[in-house]
Design a protein around this motif. Structure first.
Motif, short mmCIF file in Angstrom:
data_model
loop_
_atom_site.label_atom_id
_atom_site.label_comp_id
_atom_site.label_asym_id
_atom_site.label_seq_id
_atom_site.Cartn_x
_atom_site.Cartn_y
_atom_site.Cartn_z
N ASN A 44 67.45 43.80 32.32
CA ASN A 44 66.96 44.04 31.80
C ASN A 44 65.72 43.11 31.38
O ASN A 44 64.85 43.50 31.16
CB ASN A 44 67.87 44.92 29.92
CG ASN A 44 68.08 45.98 29.66
OD1 ASN A 44 68.68 46.93 30.32
ND2 ASN A 44 68.89 45.93 28.49
N THR A 47 64.03 44.11 34.10
CA THR A 47 62.52 44.68 34.42
C THR A 47 61.95 44.73 33.48
O THR A 47 60.66 44.91 34.51
CB THR A 47 63.78 46.37 33.82
OG1 THR A 47 64.93 45.97 34.96
CG2 THR A 47 62.61 46.85 33.94
N GLU A 51 57.94 43.98 34.79
CA GLU A 51 56.36 45.22 34.18
C GLU A 51 55.06 43.67 33.80
O GLU A 51 54.51 44.71 34.28
CB GLU A 51 57.20 45.64 33.47
CG GLU A 51 58.27 46.97 34.35
CD GLU A 51 59.12 47.47 33.32
OE1 GLU A 51 58.65 48.05 32.27
OE2 GLU A 51 59.68 49.19 33.56
N TYR A 100 63.48 45.48 44.45
CA TYR A 100 64.58 46.18 43.06
C TYR A 100 64.19 47.41 42.75
O TYR A 100 66.08 48.41 42.51
CB TYR A 100 62.94 46.05 41.82
CG TYR A 100 63.27 46.54 40.48
CD1 TYR A 100 64.05 45.47 39.74
CD2 TYR A 100 62.79 47.49 40.45
CE1 TYR A 100 64.37 46.00 38.18
CE2 TYR A 100 63.64 48.01 39.30
CZ TYR A 100 64.17 46.86 38.20
OH TYR A 100 64.24 48.27 37.11
N LYS A 104 68.41 48.38 40.77
CA LYS A 104 68.27 49.17 40.38
C LYS A 104 69.20 50.43 40.04
O LYS A 104 70.37 50.21 39.08
CB LYS A 104 66.98 49.31 39.56
CG LYS A 104 67.42 50.38 38.37
CD LYS A 104 67.51 49.34 36.39
CE LYS A 104 66.99 50.11 36.05
NZ LYS A 104 68.26 50.17 35.05
#
Length: 119
Positions: A44, A47, A51, A100, A104
């Protein structure tokens, strides 16, 4: 340990022989540590920081994910995790997207397996 759980972990890419040796043959202990992975927040965090474009924090998250993954024999996503670690270690986000994109979905598959068997 449930035989179905073990089979799904192996099919996902867990190096069973490696972790069985690491946990001295104790499959119940392996299961307990696998279920603890559900509480790990590093994916988490990774990510979120990717971002945000926060390379240093993304590096910390993926580096920790790499260590946890290695300790639990999570070879199903370890190669791209290691590669992403090196990209971010260099202070760059260049080329992180395809790595990624490999990590994921494999992570999500593992979480689904763990949630399925968690009591």
């Amino acid at each position: 340990m449930d035989a179905g759980f073990k089979a799904e972990l192996i099919e996902w890419g867990v190096d069973w022989d490696e972790i069985l040796d690491r946990f001295m043959g104790n499959e119940d202990l392996i299961a307990r540590f696998m279920f603890k992975f559900l509480k790990d927040q590093n994916m988490n965090d990774l990510t979120k920081f990717l971002e945000e474009g926060n390379v240093s924090e993304a590096f910390k998250a993926v580096h920790t994910l790499k260590g946890v993954g290695a300790n639990l024999g999570l070879k199903g996503f370890l190669t791209p995790v290691c590669e992403l670690t090196e990209v971010l270690r260099a202070g760059s986000m260049e080329g992180y997207e395809p790595l990624y994109a490999q990590i994921k979905p494999k992570y999500d598959e593992l979480i689904a397996i763990l949630e399925k068997y968690q009591s």
